[in-house]
Enzyme design. Structure first.
Site, PDB file in Angstrom:
ATOM      1  CD  GLN A 103      -5.270   3.527  -2.299  1.00 32.38           C
ATOM      2  OE1 GLN A 103      -5.319   2.533  -3.016  1.00 32.38           O
ATOM      3  NE2 GLN A 103      -4.188   3.826  -1.593  1.00 32.38           N
ATOM      4  CB  ALA A 125       4.330  10.071  -7.570  1.00 29.24           C
ATOM      5  CG  HIS A 167       7.275   3.584  -5.342  1.00 28.27           C
ATOM      6  ND1 HIS A 167       7.311   4.954  -5.314  1.00 28.27           N
ATOM      7  CD2 HIS A 167       6.075   3.228  -4.814  1.00 28.27           C
ATOM      8  CE1 HIS A 167       6.178   5.416  -4.804  1.00 28.27           C
ATOM      9  NE2 HIS A 167       5.412   4.392  -4.475  1.00 28.27           N
TER      10      HIS A 167
END
Ligand code: AMP
Length: 280
Positions: free
Chosen positions: A61, A32, A37
């Site tokens: 996680q 995503a 990023h």
């Protein structure tokens, strides 16, 4: 764009690059992908000759009542963005490649893993440390890139790399924000228009503390109280934590100093958001 699906493919890709004298960069993500990023991928491409981006929504996680199943997935767009930023490979393994049936080995950074997000998300940092260790071992990268957005994660991973004497250098990149200050997050897509506005309270609290620190305030109690007052004016947001800590140990400090980490987490509707600043 090379799409790698197995650990062995990632290892071979990295070894081929290194054998040709090229440095290797790794950018671990859960996909995503957004401009935050992209900044990591650009930094990696600027500093390393060959860059691999991992796109893996890491089940370990997430807590049992968290958003693993709903977590946004946009693989084709992720590959296109990775290509535009200069990455050479995308590592997108199936879950059983990272966690083979019967796998029972985890990496737990004791102490640090129970602080900040680790306090409200038990097991979260164990999942993060485990997957990043596996990625670092497989990728044999010279450097791996992480965002300061997840500042507690950075502390956990720095300690992990030091303790395990891993050969990959941790590089930390600044927080990328929307024009109005909201830190970019894959989870921002969960926010309704009203919540999107309410979410700005996190950055308002962070900026308030940064300004007070710049004006000379050093008392943690005063700085945290000021942030609390900002949240009190936005009752739609529910505070998870407001902390002023040493960025290496994640232990609370009584007096702020240059390099201290001020970090907040809050729920806006059903979405948990984080923000922070390293005081300078
Ligand atoms: P995620 O896909 O959320 O696990 O994030 C992958 C990496 O991107 C982590 O190192 C994050 O800290 C980093 N990252 C996420 N959002 C941002 C942002 N707004 N600015 C900079 N880095 C970010």
């Amino acid at each position: 764009m090379k799409i790698l699906r197995t650990v062995e493919e990632l290892r071979q890709w990295s070894r081929t690059a290194r054998a040709a004298g090229r440095s290797v960069g790794l950018v671990p993500t859960m996909g995503a992908l957004h401009a935050g990023h992209a900044s990591l991928m650009r930094a990696a491409a600027a500093q390393c000759a060959a860059v691999a981006v991992s796109v893996f929504v890491n089940p370990t996680q997430f807590g049992p009542n968290e958003d693993f199943a709903q977590y946004p997935r946009s693989f084709d767009a992720d590959c296109a963005l990775a290509e535009r930023t200069g990455a050479e490979a995308v590592f997108a393994p199936p879950v059983e490649e990272i966690y083979p049936a019967g796998a029972s080995t985890y990496v737990d950074v004791e102490g640090l893993s129970g602080r900040l997000d680790g306090a409200s998300r038990p097991g979260h940092f164990r999942g993060v440390a485990t997957v990043v260790t596996k990625l670092m071992i497989a990728a044999e990268a010279d450097r791996a890139y992480f965002g300061q957005k997840d500042a507690a994660q950075v502390a956990v991973l720095r300690r992990m790399v030091k303790d395990l004497r891993l050969a990959t250098e941790v590089v930390v990149c600044p927080i990328v924000r929307e024009a109005d200050g909201l830190a970019l997050s894959s989870r921002n897509v969960y926010l309704s228009p009203a919540e999107r506005t309410q979410a700005l309270v996190l950055n308002r609290a962070v900026r308030t503390v940064e300004k007070l620190f710049a004006a000379g305030e050093r008392e943690a109690r005063v700085l945290i109280e000021a942030a609390r007052a900002v949240f009190a004016a936005e009752p739609a947001a529910r505070v998870d934590y407001i902390e002023l800590v040493d960025w290496t140990t994640l232990e609370p400090v009584e007096r702020a100093a240059a390099g201290s980490l001020f970090a907040v987490a809050a729920w806006v509707g059903t979405t948990r958001l984080i923000d922070n600043a390293v005081l300078l």
